[in-house]
Design an enzyme around this catalytic site. Structure first.
Site, PDB file in Angstrom:
ATOM      1  N   ARG A  93      -9.678   2.775  -2.328  1.00 14.26           N
ATOM      2  CA  ARG A  93      -8.265   2.447  -2.066  1.00 14.26           C
ATOM      3  C   ARG A  93      -7.454   2.782  -3.316  1.00 14.26           C
ATOM      4  O   ARG A  93      -7.870   2.458  -4.438  1.00 14.26           O
ATOM      5  CB  ARG A  93      -8.143   0.948  -1.767  1.00 14.26           C
ATOM      6  CG  ARG A  93      -6.795   0.535  -1.229  1.00 14.26           C
ATOM      7  CD  ARG A  93      -6.539   0.978   0.172  1.00 14.26           C
ATOM      8  NE  ARG A  93      -7.407   0.308   1.136  1.00 14.26           N
ATOM      9  CZ  ARG A  93      -7.491   0.655   2.420  1.00 14.26           C
ATOM     10  NH1 ARG A  93      -6.801   1.666   2.904  1.00 14.26           N
ATOM     11  NH2 ARG A  93      -8.300  -0.003   3.237  1.00 14.26           N
ATOM     12  N   ARG A 131       3.022 -14.633  17.273  1.00 14.25           N
ATOM     13  CA  ARG A 131       3.846 -14.573  16.047  1.00 14.25           C
ATOM     14  C   ARG A 131       5.055 -13.673  16.219  1.00 14.25           C
ATOM     15  O   ARG A 131       6.096 -13.908  15.628  1.00 14.25           O
ATOM     16  CB  ARG A 131       3.011 -14.037  14.859  1.00 14.25           C
ATOM     17  CG  ARG A 131       1.911 -14.937  14.382  1.00 14.25           C
ATOM     18  CD  ARG A 131       1.165 -14.295  13.228  1.00 14.25           C
ATOM     19  NE  ARG A 131       0.320 -13.174  13.644  1.00 14.25           N
ATOM     20  CZ  ARG A 131      -0.931 -13.297  14.098  1.00 14.25           C
ATOM     21  NH1 ARG A 131      -1.474 -14.483  14.178  1.00 14.25           N
ATOM     22  NH2 ARG A 131      -1.634 -12.239  14.460  1.00 14.25           N
ATOM     23  N   SER A 132       4.931 -12.608  17.007  1.00  9.23           N
ATOM     24  CA  SER A 132       6.030 -11.632  17.122  1.00  9.23           C
ATOM     25  C   SER A 132       6.749 -11.665  18.449  1.00  9.23           C
ATOM     26  O   SER A 132       7.611 -10.821  18.697  1.00  9.23           O
ATOM     27  CB  SER A 132       5.505 -10.214  16.949  1.00  9.23           C
ATOM     28  OG  SER A 132       4.491 -10.146  16.056  1.00  9.23           O
ATOM     29  N   CYS A 191      -9.314   6.698  10.500  1.00  4.30           N
ATOM     30  CA  CYS A 191      -8.322   7.617   9.923  1.00  4.30           C
ATOM     31  C   CYS A 191      -8.930   8.621   8.933  1.00  4.30           C
ATOM     32  O   CYS A 191      -8.598   9.821   8.963  1.00  4.30           O
ATOM     33  CB  CYS A 191      -7.215   6.814   9.239  1.00  4.30           C
ATOM     34  SG  CYS A 191      -7.812   5.440   8.257  1.00  4.30           S
ATOM     35  N   HIS A 242      -3.567   9.465   3.161  1.00  6.13           N
ATOM     36  CA  HIS A 242      -4.916   9.453   2.585  1.00  6.13           C
ATOM     37  C   HIS A 242      -5.221  10.838   2.008  1.00  6.13           C
ATOM     38  O   HIS A 242      -4.844  11.864   2.586  1.00  6.13           O
ATOM     39  CB  HIS A 242      -5.965   9.180   3.667  1.00  6.13           C
ATOM     40  CG  HIS A 242      -6.003   7.767   4.174  1.00  6.13           C
ATOM     41  ND1 HIS A 242      -5.221   6.750   3.681  1.00  6.13           N
ATOM     42  CD2 HIS A 242      -6.781   7.209   5.144  1.00  6.13           C
ATOM     43  CE1 HIS A 242      -5.510   5.630   4.339  1.00  6.13           C
ATOM     44  NE2 HIS A 242      -6.450   5.888   5.231  1.00  6.13           N
TER      45      HIS A 242
HETATM   46  N1  LIG Z   1      -3.454   1.499   9.347  1.00  4.84           N
HETATM   47  C1  LIG Z   1      -4.116   2.624   9.569  1.00  4.84           C
HETATM   48  O1  LIG Z   1      -3.925   3.653   8.884  1.00  4.84           O
HETATM   49  C2  LIG Z   1      -5.138   2.691  10.689  1.00  4.84           C
HETATM   50  C3  LIG Z   1      -5.699   3.920  10.986  1.00  4.84           C
HETATM   51  C4  LIG Z   1      -6.626   4.018  12.023  1.00  4.84           C
HETATM   52  C5  LIG Z   1      -6.969   2.899  12.734  1.00  4.84           C
HETATM   53  N2  LIG Z   1      -6.433   1.691  12.426  1.00  4.84           N
HETATM   54  C6  LIG Z   1      -6.823   0.536  13.241  1.00  4.84           C
HETATM   55  O2  LIG Z   1      -5.722   0.180  14.084  1.00  4.84           O
HETATM   56  C7  LIG Z   1      -5.703  -1.235  14.303  1.00  4.84           C
HETATM   57  C8  LIG Z   1      -4.354  -1.800  13.845  1.00  4.84           C
HETATM   58  O3  LIG Z   1      -4.151  -1.514  12.480  1.00  4.84           O
HETATM   59  P1  LIG Z   1      -2.786  -1.776  11.712  1.00  4.84           P
HETATM   60  O4  LIG Z   1      -2.990  -1.140  10.395  1.00  4.84           O
HETATM   61  O5  LIG Z   1      -1.603  -1.379  12.531  1.00  4.84           O
HETATM   62  O6  LIG Z   1      -2.803  -3.390  11.559  1.00  4.84           O
HETATM   63  P2  LIG Z   1      -1.591  -4.414  11.400  1.00  4.84           P
HETATM   64  O7  LIG Z   1      -0.447  -3.794  10.693  1.00  4.84           O
HETATM   65  O8  LIG Z   1      -2.196  -5.639  10.823  1.00  4.84           O
HETATM   66  O9  LIG Z   1      -1.134  -4.710  12.915  1.00  4.84           O
HETATM   67  C9  LIG Z   1      -1.926  -5.469  13.796  1.00  4.84           C
HETATM   68  C10 LIG Z   1      -1.214  -5.616  15.138  1.00  4.84           C
HETATM   69  O10 LIG Z   1      -2.076  -6.366  15.994  1.00  4.84           O
HETATM   70  C11 LIG Z   1      -1.371  -7.473  16.515  1.00  4.84           C
HETATM   71  N3  LIG Z   1      -2.277  -8.584  16.743  1.00  4.84           N
HETATM   72  C12 LIG Z   1      -3.067  -9.216  15.844  1.00  4.84           C
HETATM   73  N4  LIG Z   1      -3.760 -10.216  16.444  1.00  4.84           N
HETATM   74  C13 LIG Z   1      -3.382 -10.208  17.750  1.00  4.84           C
HETATM   75  C14 LIG Z   1      -3.720 -10.995  18.879  1.00  4.84           C
HETATM   76  N5  LIG Z   1      -4.599 -12.011  18.803  1.00  4.84           N
HETATM   77  N6  LIG Z   1      -3.135 -10.706  20.067  1.00  4.84           N
HETATM   78  C15 LIG Z   1      -2.250  -9.705  20.165  1.00  4.84           C
HETATM   79  N7  LIG Z   1      -1.879  -8.910  19.128  1.00  4.84           N
HETATM   80  C16 LIG Z   1      -2.444  -9.164  17.938  1.00  4.84           C
HETATM   81  C17 LIG Z   1      -0.355  -7.799  15.457  1.00  4.84           C
HETATM   82  O11 LIG Z   1       0.674  -8.568  16.033  1.00  4.84           O
HETATM   83  P3  LIG Z   1       1.541  -9.640  15.184  1.00  4.84           P
HETATM   84  O12 LIG Z   1       2.623  -8.840  14.526  1.00  4.84           O
HETATM   85  O13 LIG Z   1       2.070 -10.535  16.235  1.00  4.84           O
HETATM   86  O14 LIG Z   1       0.615 -10.302  14.223  1.00  4.84           O
HETATM   87  C18 LIG Z   1       0.093  -6.387  15.062  1.00  4.84           C
HETATM   88  O15 LIG Z   1       0.989  -5.893  16.023  1.00  4.84           O
HETATM   89  C19 LIG Z   1      -6.907  -1.784  13.535  1.00  4.84           C
HETATM   90  O16 LIG Z   1      -8.015  -1.874  14.404  1.00  4.84           O
HETATM   91  C20 LIG Z   1      -7.165  -0.727  12.479  1.00  4.84           C
HETATM   92  O17 LIG Z   1      -8.489  -0.739  12.033  1.00  4.84           O
HETATM   93  C21 LIG Z   1      -5.501   1.573  11.434  1.00  4.84           C
END
Ligand SMILES: NC(=O)c1ccc[n+]([C@@H]2O[C@H](COP(=O)([O-])OP(=O)(O)OC[C@H]3O[C@@H](n4cnc5c(N)ncnc54)[C@H](OP(=O)(O)O)[C@@H]3O)[C@@H](O)[C@H]2O)c1
Length: 338
Positions: free
Chosen positions: A229, A39-40, A129, A236
């Site tokens: 949430r 997608r990206s 987090c 947070h």
């Molecule tokens: N958000 C937080 O505060 C937080 C804190 C701690 C941990 N986490 C963890 O960190 C991870 C990412 O979270 P996020 O909040 O950044 O999620 P997000 O905004 O949904 O980003 C997901 C990323 O993964 C990529 N992706 C999804 N499916 C993929 C695939 N099949 N192959 C390659 N890349 C793929 C997406 O790319 P596209 O743009 O191409 O879809 C995007 O770059 C999760 O496991 C989450 O639980 C998040």
């Protein structure tokens, strides 16, 4: 000379923050590669003034060998690709829940248990987090007075659920209150459920229970979380009441003990998430000593930074300091915009 580093999930809420934090971290990066889904592909992100193209994540790329790969994708994607990279000799720092509770994989908050990185190569798990900011606020009290019960209610920002969640929240603020990411409307509301329920406890709550024990290396700490949430973009908050085995000497001693934590800032007056978004500290206010064994805290931190990207980059930095003999530095001299 510098490290060959890749960010997997670079276009996501955490991945973009990782690129920003890495840029300002002082980590010597000689080559930066960015990966996401199809997608990206073709998008670019700026790193140190250079436009770096986002590549499609492939097994072949993971076999190439990096000094460090920072993974910030869903657990299923991490499970598929991170072991391939680790097998090729790369140190992988993974933000998902995929490996956190695997006994032989270190679950690291560098200020607390960073010593686990010495001599280690393979996958390192970055905690959840909400857990990171809670244990950072509490670890020095645990060292001194031995925590045995923690009651915590979280007030978690929408960005904790990723980029799509931010888009849904902003759409709702503009008047379209339909929802697909959250289980209810989040704008102008609060939702007392994060993740699916298992035995009446939500996934997010299980993470806080299990990860806290692993990071603080104590099977006996009982954690009683309610994860909620709230309509906040970034940051947070947590209301914590904790009980200790040994009696706390005084309120002053409690404050000093919490404030002695690395990357922890104690405030006399209340501190709120909007004030800490964009920084790298855990902020503690409303410290109360209810009785010699029971105290209360209000803890806020930027979930994308302290709770994810900054912790991952701190792991990278500490790992590279502790293991300079393990790192095979890449030969590339410049950041390559590919
Ligand atoms: N958000 C937080 O505060 C937080 C804190 C701690 C941990 N986490 C963890 O960190 C991870 C990412 O979270 P996020 O909040 O950044 O999620 P997000 O905004 O949904 O980003 C997901 C990323 O993964 C990529 N992706 C999804 N499916 C993929 C695939 N099949 N192959 C390659 N890349 C793929 C997406 O790319 P596209 O743009 O191409 O879809 C995007 O770059 C999760 O496991 C989450 O639980 C998040």
């Amino acid at each position: 000379m510098g490290f060959k580093v890749g960010v997997v999930g670079a276009t996501g809420a955490v991945g973009r923050t990782m690129v920003e934090v890495l840029e300002k971290s002082g980590v010597p990066v000689s080559e930066l590669r960015l990966f996401a889904s199809e997608r990206s592909a073709g998008q670019t992100l700026t790193f140190k003034g250079v436009q770096v193209k986002v590549e499609v994540l492939t097994e072949e790329a993971m076999r190439e060998g990096f000094d460090y790969l920072l993974f910030s994708v869903g657990a299923d994607v991490s499970r598929r690709y991170a072991p391939i990279a680790a097998e090729a000799g790369t140190t992988v720092i993974d933000n998902s829940s995929a490996f956190r509770m695997v006994p032989e994989i270190p679950l690291v908050v560098p200020e607390i248990n960073g010593k686990l990185l010495k001599g280690y190569r393979g996958i390192v798990a970055n905690p959840n987090c909400s857990t990171i900011q809670m244990v950072l606020a509490l670890y020095r009290v645990h060292d001194r007075y031995h925590l045995h019960e923690i009651f915590v209610s979280t007030y978690q920002a929408v960005s904790g659920a990723g980029h799509k969640a931010i888009v849904e929240y902003e759409r709702q603020l503009a008047g379209d209150t339909t929802y697909t990411v959250f289980p209810k409307q989040i704008a102008h509301n609060v939702i007392p459920l994060i993740g699916d329920l298992k035995d009446d406890i939500s996934q997010e709550e299980w993470k806080m229970i299990n990860e806290t024990r692993k990071i603080l290396n104590s099977r006996s700490i009982a954690v009683f979380p309610t994860t909620v949430r709230v309509p906040v973009r970034v940051g947070h908050s947590e209301s914590i009441v904790a009980r200790t085995l040994f009696p706390i000497m005084s309120k002053e001693d409690l404050v000093e003990t919490i404030a002695s934590g690395e990357d922890v800032v104690v405030h006399d007056y209340i501190i709120t998430p909007i004030e800490v978004a964009g920084d790298d500290y855990v902020h503690v206010s409303r410290i109360r000593l209810f009785d010699a064994h029971t105290f209360g805290l209000w803890v806020v931190a930027d979930n994308l930074r302290v709770g994810a990207a900054t912790n991952a980059v701190r792991i990278l930095k500490l790992h590279s300091q502790l293991n300079s003999d393990l790192i095979v530095e890449s030969e590339a001299e410049e950041v390559e915009g590919r």
